[in-house]
Motif scaffolding. Sequence first.
Motif, PDB file in Angstrom:
ATOM      1  N   ASP A 198       0.861  -1.181   0.000  1.00  0.00           N
ATOM      2  CA  ASP A 198       0.000   0.000   0.000  1.00  0.00           C
ATOM      3  C   ASP A 198       0.904   1.240   0.000  1.00  0.00           C
ATOM      4  O   ASP A 198       1.300   1.738   1.051  1.00  0.00           O
ATOM      5  CB  ASP A 198      -0.903  -0.020   1.242  1.00  0.00           C
ATOM      6  N   TRP A 199       1.211   1.728  -1.212  1.00  0.00           N
ATOM      7  CA  TRP A 199       2.175   2.817  -1.336  1.00  0.00           C
ATOM      8  C   TRP A 199       1.666   4.125  -0.747  1.00  0.00           C
ATOM      9  O   TRP A 199       2.455   5.042  -0.495  1.00  0.00           O
ATOM     10  CB  TRP A 199       2.564   3.023  -2.792  1.00  0.00           C
ATOM     11  N   THR A 200       0.376   4.242  -0.511  1.00  0.00           N
ATOM     12  CA  THR A 200      -0.148   5.460   0.119  1.00  0.00           C
ATOM     13  C   THR A 200       0.314   5.591   1.568  1.00  0.00           C
ATOM     14  O   THR A 200       0.208   6.661   2.164  1.00  0.00           O
ATOM     15  CB  THR A 200      -1.685   5.466   0.073  1.00  0.00           C
ATOM     16  N   SER A 233       3.828   8.052   3.074  1.00  0.00           N
ATOM     17  CA  SER A 233       3.842   9.368   3.714  1.00  0.00           C
ATOM     18  C   SER A 233       3.690   9.287   5.227  1.00  0.00           C
ATOM     19  O   SER A 233       4.168  10.159   5.955  1.00  0.00           O
ATOM     20  CB  SER A 233       2.724  10.235   3.129  1.00  0.00           C
TER      21      SER A 233
END
Length: 260
Positions: free
Chosen positions: A58-60, A63
């Motif tokens: 889950d690259w989100t 951050s």
Amino acid sequence: MNATLPERQFSEKWHVKGILSVLLFVLIFIGSGYNTGATANFSWDQFWDLLIRMIHPDWTFVSAIITPIAETIQMALVGTLLGTIIAIPFSLLAARNIVKNTYLRGIIRFFLNLVRALPDLLLAAVFVAIVGIGPMAGVGALTIFSFGMISKLFYEAIETIDDGPIEALTSVGANGVQKIVFAVIPQVMNQFLSYFLYTLEINVRASTVLGYLGAGGVGLYLDQTLSLFRYDRTAVVILAILVVVIIVDGISNRLREALA
């Protein structure tokens, strides 16, 4: 005159001893696994499910872990620095060519051995109980861990120096502090910096595990994602840790090569 090579024995020709040693090691390894129950209750279905979910990160979530990653690096840096500062006087007291009193040197070395006997995970658990969950616990654990390891490396480096400068300063009436500042430190400074960087490498890796116990940093997010079965986010945390470790190791290796 023709020289004939000695004929090798059957065991030497076919490496019988090496093969038997490897087979014996494998048998001991397998037997130990069965005796300790390491092979019990292993679910291949769960393993493949976890692996499949982790290969789709889950690259989100990237951050969300930038700040914890920075906190992890800061913990490692501060812990290593504080441990090094504390280790310097103890390493001087433990060095055979600096302190001639056998009893004092023995007491200092015994104390350093006790400190090194404490694993970093135990130190983290103790500091979490004392100061609570957060980066302060991690800094405390890494400080003690670094102190124990660096002290030994430092006093062993000090014992390898050339005694000539010390004898020269002694002959002109220099006191102990002057001999340390002008004869000891200049000879071991590069080694000290190299050992500092080496310990920093270890602490960057260790700080991620310590965070898993509640000592702050990205390890807390590793614990949370595993507890919530968000393996896609766990993969992001692991990859971030891998990138940081590779970068820190690369920088440290270059600096240590430059100091060599």
